[in-house]
Design a protein around this motif. Structure first.
Motif, mmCIF file in Angstrom:
data_model
loop_
_atom_site.group_PDB
_atom_site.id
_atom_site.type_symbol
_atom_site.label_atom_id
_atom_site.label_comp_id
_atom_site.label_asym_id
_atom_site.label_seq_id
_atom_site.Cartn_x
_atom_site.Cartn_y
_atom_site.Cartn_z
ATOM 1 N N PHE A 1 0.832 -1.124 0.055
ATOM 2 C CA PHE A 1 0.046 0.008 0.010
ATOM 3 C C PHE A 1 0.765 1.224 0.219
ATOM 4 N N GLN A 2 2.073 1.093 0.610
ATOM 5 C CA GLN A 2 2.930 2.195 0.350
ATOM 6 C C GLN A 2 3.270 2.441 -1.135
ATOM 7 N N LEU A 3 3.689 1.380 -1.691
ATOM 8 C CA LEU A 3 4.002 1.335 -3.286
ATOM 9 C C LEU A 3 2.808 2.169 -3.926
ATOM 10 N N ILE A 4 1.493 1.621 -3.628
ATOM 11 C CA ILE A 4 0.390 1.945 -4.372
ATOM 12 C C ILE A 4 0.221 3.585 -4.135
ATOM 13 N N ARG A 5 0.301 3.892 -3.097
ATOM 14 C CA ARG A 5 0.401 5.214 -2.717
ATOM 15 C C ARG A 5 1.153 6.242 -3.628
ATOM 16 N N THR A 6 2.662 5.592 -3.590
ATOM 17 C CA THR A 6 3.571 6.338 -4.453
ATOM 18 C C THR A 6 3.172 6.564 -6.031
ATOM 19 N N ILE A 7 2.669 5.307 -6.419
ATOM 20 C CA ILE A 7 2.150 5.239 -7.736
ATOM 21 C C ILE A 7 1.223 6.023 -8.030
ATOM 22 N N ARG A 8 0.139 6.203 -7.005
ATOM 23 C CA ARG A 8 -1.107 7.174 -7.261
ATOM 24 C C ARG A 8 -0.600 8.453 -7.151
ATOM 25 N N ASP A 9 0.440 8.983 -6.713
ATOM 26 C CA ASP A 9 0.954 10.307 -6.419
ATOM 27 C C ASP A 9 1.584 10.627 -7.964
ATOM 28 N N GLU A 10 2.360 9.714 -8.410
ATOM 29 C CA GLU A 10 3.109 9.857 -9.629
ATOM 30 C C GLU A 10 2.089 10.091 -10.717
ATOM 31 N N ARG A 11 0.837 9.139 -10.893
ATOM 32 C CA ARG A 11 -0.179 9.329 -11.658
ATOM 33 C C ARG A 11 -0.620 10.436 -11.627
ATOM 34 N N LEU A 12 -1.128 11.013 -10.464
ATOM 35 C CA LEU A 12 -1.586 12.373 -10.312
ATOM 36 C C LEU A 12 -0.718 13.291 -10.781
ATOM 37 N N PHE A 13 0.226 13.283 -10.438
ATOM 38 C CA PHE A 13 1.302 14.523 -10.922
ATOM 39 C C PHE A 13 1.381 14.318 -12.575
ATOM 40 N N PHE A 14 1.448 13.265 -12.967
ATOM 41 C CA PHE A 14 1.426 13.084 -14.632
ATOM 42 C C PHE A 14 0.431 13.510 -15.035
ATOM 43 N N LYS A 15 -0.846 13.404 -14.866
ATOM 44 C CA LYS A 15 -2.048 13.770 -15.109
ATOM 45 C C LYS A 15 -2.299 15.461 -15.050
ATOM 46 N N GLN A 16 -1.700 15.990 -13.888
ATOM 47 C CA GLN A 16 -1.680 17.206 -13.767
ATOM 48 C C GLN A 16 -0.754 17.925 -15.034
ATOM 49 N N ARG A 17 0.213 17.327 -14.994
ATOM 50 C CA ARG A 17 1.273 17.771 -16.189
ATOM 51 C C ARG A 17 0.607 17.647 -17.329
ATOM 52 N N LYS A 18 -0.105 16.643 -17.532
ATOM 53 C CA LYS A 18 -0.797 16.485 -19.020
ATOM 54 C C LYS A 18 -1.750 17.656 -19.240
ATOM 55 N N LEU A 19 -2.543 17.903 -18.079
ATOM 56 C CA LEU A 19 -3.405 18.984 -18.029
ATOM 57 C C LEU A 19 -3.016 20.375 -18.330
ATOM 58 N N HIS A 20 -1.674 20.543 -17.887
ATOM 59 C CA HIS A 20 -1.123 21.693 -17.860
ATOM 60 C C HIS A 20 -0.837 21.808 -19.356
ATOM 61 N N GLU A 21 -0.045 20.882 -19.779
ATOM 62 C CA GLU A 21 0.520 20.847 -21.161
ATOM 63 C C GLU A 21 -0.869 21.260 -22.273
ATOM 64 N N MET A 22 -1.710 20.718 -21.769
ATOM 65 C CA MET A 22 -3.125 21.165 -22.693
ATOM 66 C C MET A 22 -3.521 22.530 -22.717
#
Ligand SMILES: Nc1ncnc2c1ncn2[C@@H]1O[C@H](COP(=O)(O)OP(=O)(O)O)[C@@H](O)[C@H]1O
Ligand SMILES: [Zn+2]
Lengths: 355, 515
Positions: B423-444
């Motif tokens: 679950f620690q790992l899942i949280r890290t991955i969740r954060d990465e994805r969220l960050f990634f999605k935000q970056r994508k949105l930003h790009e848009m």
């Protein structure tokens, strides 16, 4: 208009015996003892299963809207409602609609959707074949229905089928009002032409989404009633309706008892007339209840008694007569329990009997 | 049958096309040499031929993994119509016996379409392992990547199947894949030597317009005023089902001559087919839709694509506008931008991934269930309710758990400490994805706000260069609507009575057909 009318009719017949969700379960066609039994106890069979896509949330929304519109009023008990005067007037006008006459849930439940899907695909298929087009995107994406149409086609090479299908459809649709026939045909798909979605139909015919569904359901039941009633006139269309369960066998002696019952003799009188034990007559009545689903058991076991027996069966999760009897109030007899069981096992599909 | 001759001859013989389109020949000849290929071809240019032709020419079976059942079915139908009968699709619509029959007769087929889920079935794998597989095709390969815009967890398990099948040559195909996603595809399939063949995705016949507005009324004004000038096949994209419905009803009132409908994933199957096909048949002009519309739609004369809401990634945007002008004729994409719209994708993102609170609840419930030997739901669809999370959130967690070999089933034994770690790992991955999605949105959003040529800014992220456009380029370089004169739709005649309609459906011949 229709959905509200139906809910008002339900409230009226349930007469505060059930919460507002009793009607929901009937409309949705919940496969539980309670709902099937409710439908027959309160004479709401015609509405059973007529709106299987209705969600609970949406139902709640309809109810609040009805309250807002002053058709119903919150009763003192939670989730119970009474009908206002305005509501009764509304109900009266609903009773005058053709849809109210047409709709026949318990009889056609499940068969109606299959009938429609087969019909849609059949018409699309013959429409395309008629123009020599073998490839089209089927409007019905259901393998079972596709297989059925394929099978049908194998047995009915196209040369004359189109004309005959048209003639049957034309004849059939004449039993509807103009508007209903128009609505139904607008839904049909054919060669390079796709029929309207339910939303499009709702807009065109100024119906709410719910009413469009019920409108179509009512029309479908009317069409099926016509076809079943005059099979010989509809050699093609009658094949779209799955067969009723085989009528069960009834013994001659039970048939005699049935005849006397219809002439309003009591059980005791019949036993005397036929020189049989009363218990034997009871057996006949159970047999009749199993044989004829229209045979009313109300005069042998009252709605209240039925409710009691059912709730005990559900609680104990058993069909053992002795156990059930022990938990009922003393006045309830074995005969009454057997009668309820006879009905219930008939009405319910196997898997739902124990929930 | 011709076995020799040039590839062009064979293309014409089997498919009736005289020439290859850009990229097809290069990809096909590499495939026929047995090489692994990653092909990026813009939507609508003909990716399917890249494996359909090899399937016909090569001995053995070609497997195509495709995420879209409707697409598979259409292709099978089309191929059968061209007299290619040795083709079949396996999907969850088939019943047990039908599947069984196909499994047993796999040797009779040359082309097999499967969904990634079905490919995970042990029984199918068993039968496939006995076949000679000439080519393994991964269609819509961007689904492999977590960073892609349509991530499918089952795509990440493809590599295991490929091993099991004795390492056949691979062809991975996609229309939109950034460099990161391309690398992900190659890594996940474990073919570092894979050859990349990437073709430009810029579409010079689509003018790009961004119009800033200050509220929704203004959006409606713009759309109404443009549509009242043009009755052409049009898509309007929304990020919510309700907005699509409401605007569709509004526009239908304002534009009584236009035939307008809506489409989204919440509709019943039959109604979805009806609306799509009405659009294909020119029975409808305008569709108000969510991103659920368009996949697998092969209409070549869409002239206008509006974005009432902008998508949360540039990839989705490119794919959605790419549905315009497949026939090469001038088309226009108009994005209506209101600064407040930025909240929508943010909200969506938050609801798609599990929050910290969600994660600790799921963690706690799993821990307790294991400790007390309590039962997990046996029906997979009950898990979201069991954990009180949404379906998308559950899908994310489930994929992560499975990656760590944790499958929730009854009498599961699992050490608490390991669970904590996962679950620690899942949280890290969740954060990465969220960050990634935000970056994508930003790009848009950055792109929407760019002050230089929109075309240049859009496409150079994906490819080296792009074709510059002199006339109708973008709203920065200037678009002249006066010069936009697309061919208008000629609406069908509407028949007067139901009796005529019924006759038309069933008995009227070709000569009476309305146009
Ligand atoms: N070489 C070609 N010449 C002419 N038409 C082609 C050629 N290749 C493909 N097409 C047509 O282009 C259309 C799009 O092909 P498809 O494979 O569905 O595209 P996508 O790349 O979107 O998967 C199809 O109608 C197909 O028949
Ligand atoms: Zn520009």
């Amino acid at each position: 208009m229709y959905i509200e009318g139906i809910i008002l009719d339900g409230l009226n017949k349930l007469n505060m015996n059930r919460s507002i969700f009793g009607i929901y379960h009937i409309l949705f066609g919940k496969k539980s003892v309670q709902s099937v039994q409710d439908a027959s106890l309160f004479q709401l069979e015609t509405y059973y299963g007529i709106y299987p896509t209705l969600s609970r949330e949406h139902y709640v929304r309809i109810i609040s809207k009805m309250k807002e519109d002053g058709l119903i009023e919150q009763a003192s008990k939670d989730n119970h409602f009474t009908i206002t005067n305005k509501g009764f007037n509304y109900l009266k006008s609903f009773h005058k609609t053709s849809i109210y006459q047409y709709i026949n849930g318990l009889i056609f439940q499940g068969k109606d959707d299959l009938f429609l899907l087969r019909l849609y695909l059949l018409i699309q298929t013959y429409s395309n074949l008629h123009r020599n087009n073998n490839t089209f995107i089927p409007i019905v994406d259901n393998q079972e229905v596709m297989n059925w149409v394929k099978q049908f086609y194998r047995n009915h090479p196209k040369t004359t089928t189109n004309e005959r299908l048209y003639a049957e459809m034309h004849q059939l649709l004449l039993c509807l009002t103009e508007k209903e026939a128009e609505f139904f045909v607008d839904r049909l798909t054919g060669y390079k032409y796709y029929g309207m979605s339910m939303d499009q139909l709702a807009v065109k015919y100024l119906l709410t989404r719910d009413d469009a569904h019920i409108f179509l359901r009512g029309i479908t039941h009317q069409l099926m009633t016509q076809i079943v009633g005059r099979k010989e006139d509809y050699p093609i269309l009658s094949q779209l309706i799955v067969e009723q369960k085989q009528r069960k066998f009834i013994t001659d002696t039970a048939a005699k008892t049935y005849q006397l019952l219809r002439e309003n003799y009591s059980i005791r009188q019949i036993a005397q007339m036929r020189k049989l034990k009363e218990n034997t007559i009871y057996d006949h009545i159970i047999e009749i209840a199993l044989y004829d689903e229209n045979f009313s058991i109300q005069s042998f076991v009252s709605p209240n008694e039925q409710v009691e027996i059912i709730s005990i069966i559900q609680r104990l999760k058993t069909y053992k007569l002795k156990q059930i009897k022990e938990h009922c109030r003393d006045s309830i007899t074995y005969f009454q329990i057997r009668l309820v069981l006879a009905r219930w096992k008939e009405l319910l599909p196997e898997e739902a009997r124990h929930d | 049958m011709i076995k020799t001759g040039t590839l062009e001859n064979q293309l014409e013989f089997y498919f009736g096309y005289k020439t290859f389109r850009t990229g097809q020949k290069e990809i096909i000849s590499r495939v026929l040499q047995g090489k692994d290929v990653l092909g990026i071809l813009p939507t609508g240019t003909g990716k399917s031929i890249c494996y359909q032709l090899p399937a016909r020419l090569q001995k053995g079976l070609t497997i195509v993994v495709s995420p879209l059942i409707s697409l598979m079915m259409d292709q099978v139908k089309e191929l059968r119509a061209t007299n290619f009968k040795e083709v079949v699709a396996l999907n969850s619509f088939l019943d047990f016996n039908q599947r069984k029959r196909i499994y047993r007769s796999l040797h009779q087929y040359k082309l097999l379409y499967v969904s990634p889920e079905i490919l995970q079935q042990k029984e199918l794998q068993h039968y496939l392992a006995k076949q000679h597989i000439s080519l393994f095709v991964v269609d819509e390969a961007h689904c492999i990547s977590q960073w892609g815009h349509e991530f499918r967890p089952d795509y990440q398990k493809l590599n295991q199947v490929i091993q099991l099948l004795g390492h056949p040559p691979i062809l991975a195909l996609s229309a939109t894949a950034t460099k990161d996603v391309q690398q992900d595809i190659i890594d996940s399939l474990k073919r570092p030597e894979m050859e990349k063949l990437i073709y430009p995705m810029d579409r010079s016949n689509i003018a790009l317009s961004i119009q800033e507005v200050s509220n929704n009324e203004e959006k409606l004004e713009r759309i109404t005023s443009i549509l009242s000038k043009y009755q052409v096949p049009t898509l309007i994209y929304f990020s919510s089902k309700l907005a699509a419905e409401n605007v569709s009803i509004f526009l239908a009132e304002r534009l009584p001559n236009h035939r307008i409908a809506f489409y989204h994933g919440g509709m019943e199957q039959m109604d979805r087919i009806a609306i799509q096909q009405q659009f294909m048949n020119n029975q409808i002009d305008v569709i108000c839709c969510t991103s659920a519309f368009g996949m697998g739609i092969n209409k070549n004369n869409i002239r206008l694509v509006f974005h009432y809401h902008f998508p949360s990634q540039i990839e989705s945007y490119i794919q959605e506008i790419g549905r315009a002008g497949r026939d090469g004729e001038q088309s226009i994409s108009i994005l209506l931008y209101n600064r407040q719209d930025e909240f929508l994708p943010r909200q969506l993102m938050d609801s798609e991934l599990p929050s910290d609170e969600d994660l600790s609840r799921v963690y706690r419930i799993i821990g307790q269930s294991i400790a007390s030997k309590k039962a997990f739901p046996t029906d997979l669809t009950e898990f979201p309710l069991f954990f009180e999370i949404s379906e998308t959130q559950w899908r994310f967690i489930q994929a992560q758990l499975e990656k760590h070999g944790l499958i929730l089933e009854n009498s599961l034994q699992y050490e608490q400490s390991k669970l904590t770690k996962i679950f620690q790992l899942i949280r890290t991955i969740r954060d990465e994805r969220l960050f990634f999605k935000q970056r994508k949105l930003h790009e848009m959003i950055n792109w929407i706000q760019s002050e230089s040529c929109l075309r240049e800014a859009l496409y150079t992220k994906f490819q080296e260069g792009y074709t510059s456009v002199d006339d109708q380029c973008c709203s920065i370089c200037g678009i002249n609507l006066q010069n936009f004169q697309p061919e208008e739709i000629q609406p069908h005649k509407v028949l007067a009575s139901w009796e005529m309609k019924l006759r038309q459906l069933l008995v009227v011949g070709e000569q009476h057909e309305t146009k």
